[in-house]
Design a protein around this motif. Sequence first.
Motif, PDB file in Angstrom:
ATOM      1  N   LYS A  55       0.829  -1.214   0.000  1.00 19.00           N
ATOM      2  CA  LYS A  55       0.000   0.000   0.000  1.00 19.00           C
ATOM      3  C   LYS A  55       0.856   1.253   0.000  1.00 19.00           C
ATOM      4  CE  LYS A  55      -4.182  -1.838   2.179  1.00 19.00           C
ATOM      5  NZ  LYS A  55      -5.123  -1.699   3.334  1.00 19.00           N
ATOM      6  N   GLY A  56       2.070   1.135   0.530  1.00 22.43           N
ATOM      7  CA  GLY A  56       2.943   2.298   0.580  1.00 22.43           C
ATOM      8  C   GLY A  56       3.305   2.830  -0.786  1.00 22.43           C
ATOM      9  N   LEU A  57       3.304   1.947  -1.791  1.00 26.36           N
ATOM     10  CA  LEU A  57       3.621   2.394  -3.142  1.00 26.36           C
ATOM     11  C   LEU A  57       2.620   3.425  -3.637  1.00 26.36           C
ATOM     12  CD1 LEU A  57       4.587  -1.030  -4.766  1.00 26.36           C
ATOM     13  CD2 LEU A  57       6.132   0.812  -4.083  1.00 26.36           C
ATOM     14  N   GLN A  58       1.393   3.360  -3.112  1.00 25.33           N
ATOM     15  CA  GLN A  58       0.374   4.324  -3.504  1.00 25.33           C
ATOM     16  C   GLN A  58       0.655   5.706  -2.931  1.00 25.33           C
ATOM     17  OE1 GLN A  58      -3.281   2.590  -2.127  1.00 25.33           O
ATOM     18  NE2 GLN A  58      -3.011   0.701  -3.299  1.00 25.33           N
ATOM     19  N   ASN A  59       1.560   5.767  -1.981  1.00 26.43           N
ATOM     20  CA  ASN A  59       1.867   7.037  -1.322  1.00 26.43           C
ATOM     21  C   ASN A  59       3.221   7.601  -1.746  1.00 26.43           C
ATOM     22  OD1 ASN A  59      -0.523   6.877   0.224  1.00 26.43           O
ATOM     23  ND2 ASN A  59       0.494   5.536   1.696  1.00 26.43           N
ATOM     24  N   MET A  60       3.750   7.147  -2.884  1.00 28.18           N
ATOM     25  CA  MET A  60       5.036   7.652  -3.351  1.00 28.18           C
ATOM     26  C   MET A  60       5.019   9.154  -3.578  1.00 28.18           C
ATOM     27  SD  MET A  60       7.496   5.450  -3.489  1.00 28.18           S
ATOM     28  CE  MET A  60       8.643   6.167  -4.646  1.00 28.18           C
ATOM     29  N   ASP A  61       3.821   9.688  -3.863  1.00 25.69           N
ATOM     30  CA  ASP A  61       3.745  11.134  -4.097  1.00 25.69           C
ATOM     31  C   ASP A  61       4.030  11.927  -2.831  1.00 25.69           C
ATOM     32  OD1 ASP A  61       1.436  10.337  -2.862  1.00 25.69           O
ATOM     33  OD2 ASP A  61       0.082  11.488  -4.146  1.00 25.69           O
ATOM     34  N   GLN A  62       4.114  11.245  -1.673  1.00 26.47           N
ATOM     35  CA  GLN A  62       4.468  11.948  -0.440  1.00 26.47           C
ATOM     36  C   GLN A  62       5.873  12.532  -0.522  1.00 26.47           C
ATOM     37  OE1 GLN A  62       2.924  12.866   2.309  1.00 26.47           O
ATOM     38  NE2 GLN A  62       0.960  12.065   1.620  1.00 26.47           N
ATOM     39  N   LEU A  63       6.725  11.959  -1.393  1.00 23.34           N
ATOM     40  CA  LEU A  63       8.043  12.534  -1.590  1.00 23.34           C
ATOM     41  C   LEU A  63       7.940  13.978  -2.050  1.00 23.34           C
ATOM     42  CD1 LEU A  63       9.900   9.586  -3.359  1.00 23.34           C
ATOM     43  CD2 LEU A  63      10.477  10.575  -1.136  1.00 23.34           C
ATOM     44  N   VAL A  64       6.885  14.277  -2.797  1.00 27.05           N
ATOM     45  CA  VAL A  64       6.690  15.620  -3.319  1.00 27.05           C
ATOM     46  C   VAL A  64       5.829  16.466  -2.397  1.00 27.05           C
ATOM     47  CG1 VAL A  64       5.708  16.968  -5.226  1.00 27.05           C
ATOM     48  CG2 VAL A  64       6.961  14.862  -5.701  1.00 27.05           C
ATOM     49  N   LYS A  65       4.765  15.870  -1.872  1.00 24.79           N
ATOM     50  CA  LYS A  65       3.744  16.696  -1.218  1.00 24.79           C
ATOM     51  C   LYS A  65       3.744  16.635   0.310  1.00 24.79           C
ATOM     52  CE  LYS A  65      -0.010  13.298  -1.277  1.00 24.79           C
ATOM     53  NZ  LYS A  65      -1.363  12.983  -1.770  1.00 24.79           N
ATOM     54  N   CYS A  66       4.716  15.962   0.928  1.00 27.26           N
ATOM     55  CA  CYS A  66       4.709  15.838   2.390  1.00 27.26           C
ATOM     56  C   CYS A  66       4.622  17.193   3.077  1.00 27.26           C
ATOM     57  CB  CYS A  66       5.956  15.083   2.846  1.00 27.26           C
ATOM     58  SG  CYS A  66       6.109  14.903   4.645  1.00 27.26           S
ATOM     59  N   SER A  67       5.507  18.114   2.713  1.00 28.12           N
ATOM     60  CA  SER A  67       5.480  19.444   3.339  1.00 28.12           C
ATOM     61  C   SER A  67       4.228  20.217   2.931  1.00 28.12           C
ATOM     62  CB  SER A  67       6.731  20.234   2.949  1.00 28.12           C
ATOM     63  OG  SER A  67       7.873  19.723   3.589  1.00 28.12           O
ATOM     64  N   HIS A  68       3.817  20.063   1.676  1.00 22.84           N
ATOM     65  CA  HIS A  68       2.628  20.748   1.162  1.00 22.84           C
ATOM     66  C   HIS A  68       1.395  20.338   1.976  1.00 22.84           C
ATOM     67  CE1 HIS A  68       0.423  23.031  -1.736  1.00 22.84           C
ATOM     68  NE2 HIS A  68      -0.019  22.016  -2.460  1.00 22.84           N
ATOM     69  N   GLU A  69       1.239  19.038   2.174  1.00 17.62           N
ATOM     70  CA  GLU A  69       0.063  18.513   2.871  1.00 17.62           C
ATOM     71  C   GLU A  69       0.140  18.712   4.380  1.00 17.62           C
ATOM     72  OE1 GLU A  69      -1.729  14.136   3.298  1.00 17.62           O
ATOM     73  OE2 GLU A  69      -1.602  14.786   1.192  1.00 17.62           O
ATOM     74  N   ARG A  70       1.317  19.021   4.905  1.00 15.64           N
ATOM     75  CA  ARG A  70       1.446  19.236   6.348  1.00 15.64           C
ATOM     76  C   ARG A  70       0.511  20.348   6.824  1.00 15.64           C
ATOM     77  NH1 ARG A  70       5.559  18.002   9.826  1.00 15.64           N
ATOM     78  NH2 ARG A  70       5.560  16.076   8.580  1.00 15.64           N
ATOM     79  N   SER A  71       0.201  21.303   5.953  1.00 17.32           N
ATOM     80  CA  SER A  71      -0.719  22.377   6.325  1.00 17.32           C
ATOM     81  C   SER A  71      -2.060  21.814   6.788  1.00 17.32           C
ATOM     82  CB  SER A  71      -0.934  23.323   5.138  1.00 17.32           C
ATOM     83  OG  SER A  71      -1.425  22.611   4.002  1.00 17.32           O
ATOM     84  N   ILE A  72      -2.535  20.771   6.108  1.00 20.45           N
ATOM     85  CA  ILE A  72      -3.814  20.150   6.479  1.00 20.45           C
ATOM     86  C   ILE A  72      -3.695  19.480   7.838  1.00 20.45           C
ATOM     87  CG2 ILE A  72      -5.515  18.409   5.823  1.00 20.45           C
ATOM     88  CD1 ILE A  72      -4.491  18.778   2.912  1.00 20.45           C
ATOM     89  N   HIS A  73      -2.621  18.745   8.038  1.00 18.32           N
ATOM     90  CA  HIS A  73      -2.477  17.984   9.276  1.00 18.32           C
ATOM     91  C   HIS A  73      -2.231  18.899  10.476  1.00 18.32           C
ATOM     92  CE1 HIS A  73      -2.749  14.302   7.023  1.00 18.32           C
ATOM     93  NE2 HIS A  73      -1.821  14.762   6.182  1.00 18.32           N
TER      94      HIS A  73
END
Length: 512
Positions: free
Chosen positions: A274-292
């Motif tokens: 399932k982690g392969l589906q989250n590879m885009d976290q390499l790009v958006k981890c900091s971007h999405e941190r705003s939501i969290h």
Amino acid sequence: MGKGNFHFLTVWIILAQILATFSSNTTVVYDNSTVTATPVPTSDQWLLDYTGIVSKFSLRTADEPEDDLCYIVPGERDTITECEFNPETQTFVIIHGWTVTGMFESWVPKLVSALFNRVPSANVIVVDWLTRANQHYPTSAAYTKLVGADVAKFVTWIQNELQLPWDKIHLLGYSLGAHVAGIAGDLTKRQISRITGLDPAGPTFEHAANENILSQEDAKFVDVLHTNTRGSPDRSIGIQRSVGHIDIFPNGGTFQPGCDIQNTLMGIASAGIKGLQNMDQLVKCSHERSIHLFIDSLVNADQQSMAYSCNSQSAFNKGLCLSCRKNRCNNLGYNVKKVRSTRSTKMYLKTRDMMPYKVFHYQVKMHFFSEKKLSFTEQPLMISLFGTHGERENIPFQIPTLEGNSTVSFLLTTDTEIGDLLIVKLRWEKDNFFSWSDWWGRSKFHIRKLRVKSGETQSRAIFSSKDGEFAFMIRGGEDAVFVKTRDDNMNRQEKRMHKRKMQGTLFGQNDA
């Protein structure tokens, strides 16, 4: 090509698309078709035309936060009743951003649940503009005007139908969705109570006119979290310019703790296939941190992160901006105090790399004396704090400059609640195994006292050497120990006013 390689390649295609040079025009050619963001007529009649609405509006529930079980359709009043919309309570409208998969991302139900956690009776509406968001980035960016018009029509219609107070409407937009919210707010004549921008998208919007992006003119109050502003203007994933009444830059806004490649890959690997589906976290981890960070403010109400007004990240890192006077500090997220000014207020804070994100901020100020002429850069220190509620030992810190007869001020943070600080210990670590400067004797500094200010409590204290007039900080030596000598706190009235600002009035809390 293996499945893992495919996903990794996809990530870099995403990154290349985001960082490509975009035109500032709103007309974009994609797959031999042209998308044009048609200007909205100046007359209000267009707000009553629901035939062209493409976006969908689902009213989600606390029991089924992941599923769109009921859609409210503008112009069809029966759908309001069928979906059991409650006109007596707060209404949240969540607007997603650009998507590669064409599906809602995992953060959407998490934010829905967090909003219900804070306001159980709320109406939580999720805007579905996936078909337009699942395009080449410049195309989706151009669509924000049309989606903003859809949201404006929806909000205006439901407000008119139910006489819903504008002050109960709160839009939350992420990335491109933040600009959708801003356009909707502008088209509804800035009557919406609050818009929260969660790392508004940067490419094509950094230099755009205010009517095309989220701005402080779009609602009665606009608060913005900037979490991924790394890179040159218009190449940064998140917008760099200040666009709200309050713009908060956690950890400087450029990059977030825990989002480095190593940590992200470890998280992906631990999730297995399932982690392969989250590879885009390499790009958006900091971007999405705003939501969290916003979710954190909802579910961890007893651990509110505090942000501080400051002219620059550099000054903040020196601990120079921990004042709460004249609204210079504020809560991050849901419980932000709605302070409005014509000029945006830039605020900073540090956070942890995981939820709860709150840390405690301290300014440490000291003067170094030395018998010899000593000068060092980037020196490692270990700092330990001991207080009435807890202790935190060996906090690593790298001091930029260390030289004799100089005063240094720096920001220190810890995720442990210390309480009233009683003891501070400093230890100067060796930065390598062998140093020429230590050949004829170990380098040593004298410190008479420390001054420490707490951002969260606004208390100030002076710490003196535990033994004698001076404490000695020796490279590779023992701890220099300082104990609290006296408070230099605010007077009683100032402390009472600060407590009311942070926690509200205490009147009636002890009533049965």
